[in-house]
Design a protein around this motif. Structure first.
Motif, PDB file in Angstrom:
ATOM      1  N   MET A  63      -5.996   2.477  -3.798  1.00  0.00           N
ATOM      2  CA  MET A  63      -4.673   2.256  -3.121  1.00  0.00           C
ATOM      3  C   MET A  63      -4.244   0.776  -3.641  1.00  0.00           C
ATOM      4  SD  MET A  63      -4.067   2.540   1.057  1.00  0.00           S
ATOM      5  CE  MET A  63      -4.117   4.012   0.838  1.00  0.00           C
ATOM      6  N   TYR A  84       0.792  -1.273   0.217  1.00  0.00           N
ATOM      7  CA  TYR A  84       0.118   0.205  -0.244  1.00  0.00           C
ATOM      8  C   TYR A  84       0.838   1.135   0.122  1.00  0.00           C
ATOM      9  CZ  TYR A  84      -3.649  -3.364   0.969  1.00  0.00           C
ATOM     10  OH  TYR A  84      -4.170  -4.584   0.921  1.00  0.00           O
ATOM     11  N   ALA A 112      -2.399  -2.586  -3.599  1.00  0.00           N
ATOM     12  CA  ALA A 112      -1.662  -3.522  -2.537  1.00  0.00           C
ATOM     13  C   ALA A 112      -0.280  -3.554  -2.597  1.00  0.00           C
ATOM     14  CB  ALA A 112      -2.084  -4.658  -2.293  1.00  0.00           C
ATOM     15  N   ARG A 147      -5.029   9.213   2.226  1.00  0.00           N
ATOM     16  CA  ARG A 147      -4.925   7.790   2.241  1.00  0.00           C
ATOM     17  C   ARG A 147      -6.315   7.038   2.452  1.00  0.00           C
ATOM     18  NH1 ARG A 147      -0.329   5.027   1.599  1.00  0.00           N
ATOM     19  NH2 ARG A 147      -0.859   3.564   3.240  1.00  0.00           N
ATOM     20  N   THR A 177     -10.512  10.280  -8.030  1.00  0.00           N
ATOM     21  CA  THR A 177     -10.130  10.279  -6.780  1.00  0.00           C
ATOM     22  C   THR A 177      -9.830  11.644  -6.019  1.00  0.00           C
ATOM     23  OG1 THR A 177      -9.177   7.846  -6.855  1.00  0.00           O
ATOM     24  CG2 THR A 177      -8.469   9.015  -4.904  1.00  0.00           C
ATOM     25  N   LYS A 231      -8.194   4.800  -0.278  1.00  0.00           N
ATOM     26  CA  LYS A 231      -8.615   3.420  -0.015  1.00  0.00           C
ATOM     27  C   LYS A 231     -10.064   3.178  -0.355  1.00  0.00           C
ATOM     28  CE  LYS A 231      -8.097  -1.000   1.526  1.00  0.00           C
ATOM     29  NZ  LYS A 231      -7.455  -1.903   0.973  1.00  0.00           N
ATOM     30  N   GLN A 232     -10.710   4.067   0.079  1.00  0.00           N
ATOM     31  CA  GLN A 232     -12.232   3.859  -0.172  1.00  0.00           C
ATOM     32  C   GLN A 232     -12.629   3.841  -1.443  1.00  0.00           C
ATOM     33  OE1 GLN A 232     -14.879   7.360   0.701  1.00  0.00           O
ATOM     34  NE2 GLN A 232     -15.662   6.271   2.441  1.00  0.00           N
TER      35      GLN A 232
END
Length: 344
Positions: free
Chosen positions: A233, A31, A235, A224, A67, A228-229
């Motif tokens: 993001m 991440y 992995a 961040r 984003t 992620k939401q």
């Protein structure tokens, strides 16, 4: 058949592929917390002479725009973009799916936003019965291959600050813009002029990846979480971070952008020598020559490129895009075909 349709048809520069192979079995944090991403972020800060910006690596331009813009805006706020702006034309309503309207502003053939055009949008949205314009979206280069001068960006920046607007710059082709002979901006100028921007890797030698740079402190908090939401993001964030480390460690990013521009310039000079005009002045790796339809029918049999805009009954403006990987022999072949048709 050689393609001049875009600047992402090839995979990645060999230095990037080699770096990915060499580090493949090294265990790293996920991440974006890996050593390569952290080093790349620090390197970019040094290149910008600014230790205070926040840098996040995402995988693509649409994902980055969606984003960032949706995270920066409150529910009732909207983005302002040129009619030809990427978020308006080529992102399938990505911004709108997050609940934010894209308000379009008139622009010239070059796709640049002006203060007058932005002001007209502000004047048309005066109160709480309409969405509130809050973010101004521009791209460098524009969708039509133009570049913003430092003076133009300074004026837009001052206007946005005085009207409490965020200024966001889409840098999908920022490499080409900064390497352009028409450019007088430095990468280090941008943190002082815009609230956020991104450095495009996908269209300049990377396998994938964009580096989002958030300059305004008010926009940094919890980003961040928002990445992620929104599924932005990765992995295996090492994949994007490592590529930017390679691109900026030894100036590869600008070398690749310069190559793309030089190849486009070579075609532009041949088009001008043949007596043809352009939809907009050719200053980047996207050029828009206006060619007779009879010439185009022949060129389309040998090369892939987009017909952009019908100019009149007999002529069409086309888009030719060169890349970091464009072969000079392919450029020479295109020029030879063009010359041959002209002399017939």
């Amino acid at each position: 058949m050689y393609s001049f349709k875009n600047d992402y048809s090839e995979g990645a520069h060999l230095q990037i592929l080699n770096a990915l192979i060499e580090t493949n079995m090294v265990q790293e944090e996920g991440y974006g917390e890996d050593q390569y991403s952290l080093q790349a972020a620090e390197l970019l800060k040094k290149k910008m002479n600014n230790a205070h910006v926040a840098i996040h690596f995402l995988t693509g331009g649409t994902q980055t725009n969606m984003t960032a813009i949706s995270s920066f805006l409150r529910p009732h706020e909207a983005a302002v973009a040129a009619v030809s702006g990427h978020i308006n034309v080529h992102e399938t309503g990505a911004i709108e799916t997050t609940g934010h309207k894209v308000l379009t502003a008139d622009c010239g053939k070059d796709g640049k936003l002006t203060i007058a055009a932005i002001q007209a949008v502000l004047d048309a949205h005066p109160d709480e019965h309409m969405v509130k314009p809050k973010l101004v979206y521009i791209s460098d280069t524009t969708e039509i291959g133009a570049v913003y001068t430092k003076s133009e960006l300074e004026q837009l920046s001052a206007f946005c600050k005085s009207h409490h607007l965020y200024l966001y710059l889409d840098g999908a082709r920022l490499g080409s813009a900064l390497a352009s002979s028409a450019n007088d901006l430095e990468l280090s100028d941008l943190p002082n002029l815009v609230d956020a921007f991104y450095i495009g890797g996908t269209k300049n030698g990377a396998l994938l990846g964009e580096a989002l740079v958030i300059c305004n402190d008010a926009l940094k908090e919890d980003f961040r979480f928002l990445m992620k939401q929104k599924g932005a993001m990765l992995a295996k964030g090492r994949l994007t971070g490592l590529q930017f480390l390679v691109l900026f460690r030894d100036n590869l990013f600008f070398d690749l952008a310069s190559h793309a521009n030089v190849m486009a310039e070579k075609i532009s000079e041949a088009v001008q020598a043949a007596g043809y005009d352009f939809l907009t002045p050719p200053v980047s790796n996207q050029i828009f020559p206006i060619l007779p339809n009879t010439v185009l029918s022949e060129l389309h049999q040998q090369f892939n490129f987009f017909d952009w805009e019908k100019v009149d009954e007999h002529r069409t403006a086309v888009r030719l895009v060169t890349s970091w990987a464009t072969k000079e022999e392919a450029v020479d072949a295109f020029i030879e075909s063009l010359k041959k048709k002209v002399t017939e």
